[in-house]
Design a protein around this motif. Structure first.
Motif, PDB file in Angstrom:
ATOM      1  N   CYS A   1     -10.875   6.179  -1.972  1.00  0.00           N
ATOM      2  CA  CYS A   1      -9.752   5.858  -1.093  1.00  0.00           C
ATOM      3  C   CYS A   1      -9.397   7.124  -0.313  1.00  0.00           C
ATOM      4  CB  CYS A   1      -8.551   5.383  -1.926  1.00  0.00           C
ATOM      5  SG  CYS A   1      -7.066   5.178  -0.946  1.00  0.00           S
TER       6      CYS A   1
ATOM      7  N   PRO B   1     -11.441   1.147  -2.280  1.00  0.00           N
ATOM      8  CA  PRO B   1     -10.795  -0.108  -2.685  1.00  0.00           C
ATOM      9  C   PRO B   1     -11.202  -1.265  -1.791  1.00  0.00           C
ATOM     10  CG  PRO B   1      -9.187   1.420  -1.729  1.00  0.00           C
ATOM     11  CD  PRO B   1     -10.476   2.149  -1.784  1.00  0.00           C
TER      12      PRO B   1
ATOM     13  N   CYS C   1      -1.685  10.555  -2.307  1.00  0.00           N
ATOM     14  CA  CYS C   1      -1.063   9.390  -2.929  1.00  0.00           C
ATOM     15  C   CYS C   1      -0.439   9.745  -4.274  1.00  0.00           C
ATOM     16  CB  CYS C   1      -2.100   8.280  -3.105  1.00  0.00           C
ATOM     17  SG  CYS C   1      -1.407   6.789  -3.840  1.00  0.00           S
TER      18      CYS C   1
ATOM     19  N   CYS D   1      -9.605   6.099  -7.876  1.00  0.00           N
ATOM     20  CA  CYS D   1      -9.301   6.222  -6.441  1.00  0.00           C
ATOM     21  C   CYS D   1     -10.184   7.288  -5.779  1.00  0.00           C
ATOM     22  CB  CYS D   1      -7.832   6.581  -6.233  1.00  0.00           C
ATOM     23  SG  CYS D   1      -6.698   5.434  -7.038  1.00  0.00           S
TER      24      CYS D   1
ATOM     25  N   TYR E   1       0.393   7.744  -6.515  1.00  0.00           N
ATOM     26  CA  TYR E   1      -0.031   6.804  -7.550  1.00  0.00           C
ATOM     27  C   TYR E   1      -1.527   6.927  -7.866  1.00  0.00           C
ATOM     28  CZ  TYR E   1       4.247   4.746  -5.629  1.00  0.00           C
ATOM     29  OH  TYR E   1       5.527   4.548  -5.163  1.00  0.00           O
ATOM     30  N   ALA E   2      -2.212   7.904  -7.266  1.00  0.00           N
ATOM     31  CA  ALA E   2      -3.676   7.978  -7.390  1.00  0.00           C
ATOM     32  C   ALA E   2      -4.118   8.167  -8.839  1.00  0.00           C
ATOM     33  CB  ALA E   2      -4.203   9.114  -6.522  1.00  0.00           C
TER      34      ALA E   2
ATOM     35  N   CYS F   1      -6.079  -1.416  -1.860  1.00  0.00           N
ATOM     36  CA  CYS F   1      -5.585  -0.434  -2.843  1.00  0.00           C
ATOM     37  C   CYS F   1      -5.967  -0.942  -4.232  1.00  0.00           C
ATOM     38  CB  CYS F   1      -4.068  -0.282  -2.721  1.00  0.00           C
ATOM     39  SG  CYS F   1      -3.341   0.677  -4.072  1.00  0.00           S
ATOM     40  N   HIS F   2      -6.528  -0.057  -5.057  1.00  0.00           N
ATOM     41  CA  HIS F   2      -6.949  -0.484  -6.396  1.00  0.00           C
ATOM     42  C   HIS F   2      -5.774  -1.010  -7.230  1.00  0.00           C
ATOM     43  CE1 HIS F   2     -10.999   0.941  -5.955  1.00  0.00           C
ATOM     44  NE2 HIS F   2     -10.615   2.165  -5.669  1.00  0.00           N
ATOM     45  N   PHE F   3      -4.560  -0.564  -6.919  1.00  0.00           N
ATOM     46  CA  PHE F   3      -3.420  -0.894  -7.784  1.00  0.00           C
ATOM     47  C   PHE F   3      -2.346  -1.729  -7.068  1.00  0.00           C
ATOM     48  CE2 PHE F   3      -5.450   2.946  -9.355  1.00  0.00           C
ATOM     49  CZ  PHE F   3      -5.805   2.509 -10.621  1.00  0.00           C
TER      50      PHE F   3
ATOM     51  N   HIS G   1       0.853  -1.194   0.000  1.00  0.00           N
ATOM     52  CA  HIS G   1       0.000   0.000   0.000  1.00  0.00           C
ATOM     53  C   HIS G   1       0.893   1.251   0.000  1.00  0.00           C
ATOM     54  CE1 HIS G   1      -3.013   2.961   1.190  1.00  0.00           C
ATOM     55  NE2 HIS G   1      -3.936   2.060   0.893  1.00  0.00           N
ATOM     56  N   PRO G   2       0.566   2.246  -0.825  1.00  0.00           N
ATOM     57  CA  PRO G   2       1.407   3.446  -0.880  1.00  0.00           C
ATOM     58  C   PRO G   2       1.552   4.177   0.454  1.00  0.00           C
ATOM     59  CG  PRO G   2      -0.011   3.344  -2.810  1.00  0.00           C
ATOM     60  CD  PRO G   2      -0.448   2.234  -1.909  1.00  0.00           C
TER      61      PRO G   2
ATOM     62  N   PHE H   1      -6.927   7.971   1.137  1.00  0.00           N
ATOM     63  CA  PHE H   1      -5.527   8.399   0.993  1.00  0.00           C
ATOM     64  C   PHE H   1      -5.270   9.133  -0.335  1.00  0.00           C
ATOM     65  CE2 PHE H   1      -0.907   7.186   0.298  1.00  0.00           C
ATOM     66  CZ  PHE H   1      -0.407   8.024   1.283  1.00  0.00           C
ATOM     67  N   HIS H   2      -6.273   9.198  -1.221  1.00  0.00           N
ATOM     68  CA  HIS H   2      -5.972   9.659  -2.583  1.00  0.00           C
ATOM     69  C   HIS H   2      -5.392  11.081  -2.684  1.00  0.00           C
ATOM     70  CE1 HIS H   2     -10.203  11.380  -3.023  1.00  0.00           C
ATOM     71  NE2 HIS H   2      -9.480  12.315  -3.597  1.00  0.00           N
TER      72      HIS H   2
END
Ligand code: SF4
Length: 354
Positions: free
Chosen positions: A302, A320, A308, A315, A310-311, A333-335, A264-265, A304-305
């Motif tokens: 999410c 997620p 993040c 997200c 990587y969002a 996490c979607h990714f 997770h990021p 955290f977006h």
């Protein structure tokens, strides 16, 4: 003979199981104290702790981890969800909605160590009063037996019988935390919720208290829910780690796996703040920008977006799902399957002993 529970497809001996736990605090305004919203301090948290295991619960200040700990020992009432504890027959019993007499009995099986050894001990009480209070309240000892039990507890945590009649102000921070640990041990619990038990102490004293907690775990077969913001402390003491962000657990795994291969990021960013012995790694840190989201108005999707790196569009829209990405390694996490995140080499060094 206790019957083991089954979890995640394999047999475990679960001491505590928390399912979809929520704690929402109302926000009240005006003379009539009208409820205008809720702080979603804990928003659907699920985890379990096996007998003899230490689960580290980490996250920034405001992530909700202390509220989880307080719900577990029933210092506060959860809004919803289950907090199941193993009774003497090995069955998991939901503490929520339990009759007072049964709850009192099970409550003795779980106690708490607090963060601030200065604030958590009543300065007007002697050490004997502090350590003996849970024994008195639960009618577990009285008179001479009570004195003997206090002496035994003080010796167990590295203090002396002569300390019984002193007041907390005459002790150092580390000694005060030992008094708090003696009190927590007094009802012979099976689970201890340790809420940042070393964060107010000097580094050298931290090592002593961590070693004491490890020794007590072995000696009494304890389990810990170890709440901390410092990942290097958790790395030393916990077998598994759960990472919390704005009321939700976003990743949970065996300690080694979480440190070396975070999925997770947010975990990656927290790990980047852990001091690294290798100077080459220091320059590659992933910094955590911005502030933790407001739990009264968390971002959609999410949480955290906004922070993040990587969002993507999804997200911001969709929460997620929680998936087991590797054995005993869970992430939301979607990714998670696509990202290659940076962990830290596992330190084999334990803190120096007393
Ligand atoms: Fe980042 Fe999106 Fe994963 Fe949330 S779901 S941690 S915003 S990549």
């Amino acid at each position: 003979m206790m019957s083991p529970s089954v979890e995640n497809g394999y047999s475990t001996d679960v001491l505590l199981r928390v399912s979809d736990l929520k704690k929402h605090f109302p926000i009240e305004r005006g003379f009539l104290r009208r409820v205008v919203g809720h702080v979603q301090a804990v928003d659907g948290v699920t985890f379990s702790i096996r007998r003899g295991e230490t689960l580290g619960l980490v996250g920034e200040s405001g992530s909700g981890k202390t509220t989880v700990g307080r719900c577990v020992i029933r210092a506060i009432e959860p809004t919803s969800g289950k907090v199941e504890f193993q009774n003497e027959d090995g069955q998991l019993v939901d503490l929520i909605g339990l009759e007072k007499s049964s709850l009192r009995h099970l409550r003795r099986s779980a106690s708490m160590i607090f963060q601030d050894p200065y604030a958590s001990l009543d300065p007007r009480w002697t050490v004997k009063d502090i350590v003996a209070e849970p024994l008195r309240l639960s009618s577990m000892a009285s008179g001479k037996q009570l004195d003997e039990e206090v002496v035994r507890l003080l010796k167990t945590v590295g203090l002396e019988p002569k300390h019984m009649l002193r007041y907390p102000h005459s002790f150092s921070g580390g000694q005060r935390q030992r008094i708090g640990i003696a009190r927590a041990l007094s009802t012979r619990p099976r689970l201890i919720v340790a809420d940042e038990p070393v964060s107010a102490l000097d580094v050298s004293i931290q090592a002593q208290i961590l070693n004491l907690l490890q020794d007590l775990k072995v000696q009494f077969g304890l389990s810990y829910l170890f709440i901390a913001h410092d990942l290097s402390v958790v790395e030393f003491i916990a077998e598994r780690v759960a990472v919390m962000y704005v009321g939700r657990i976003v990743e949970m795994a065996q300690t080694r796996s979480l440190f070396t291969q975070p999925r997770h990021p947010y975990t990656e960013a927290l790990l980047a703040a852990v001091p690294k012995p290798d100077p080459d790694l220091r320059g590659k840190r992933v910094s955590l920008s911005g502030e933790i989201a407001n739990p009264a108005a968390p971002p959609p999707g999410c949480h955290f977006h906004p922070r993040c790196r990587y969002a993507q569009a999804i997200c911001k829209r969709e929460v997620p799902g929680w998936e087991e990405i590797a054995p005993d390694h869970f992430v939301a996490c979607h990714f998670a399957r696509e990202l290659t995140l940076q962990g830290v080499p596992r330190s084999g060094d334990a803190p120096a002993r007393d």
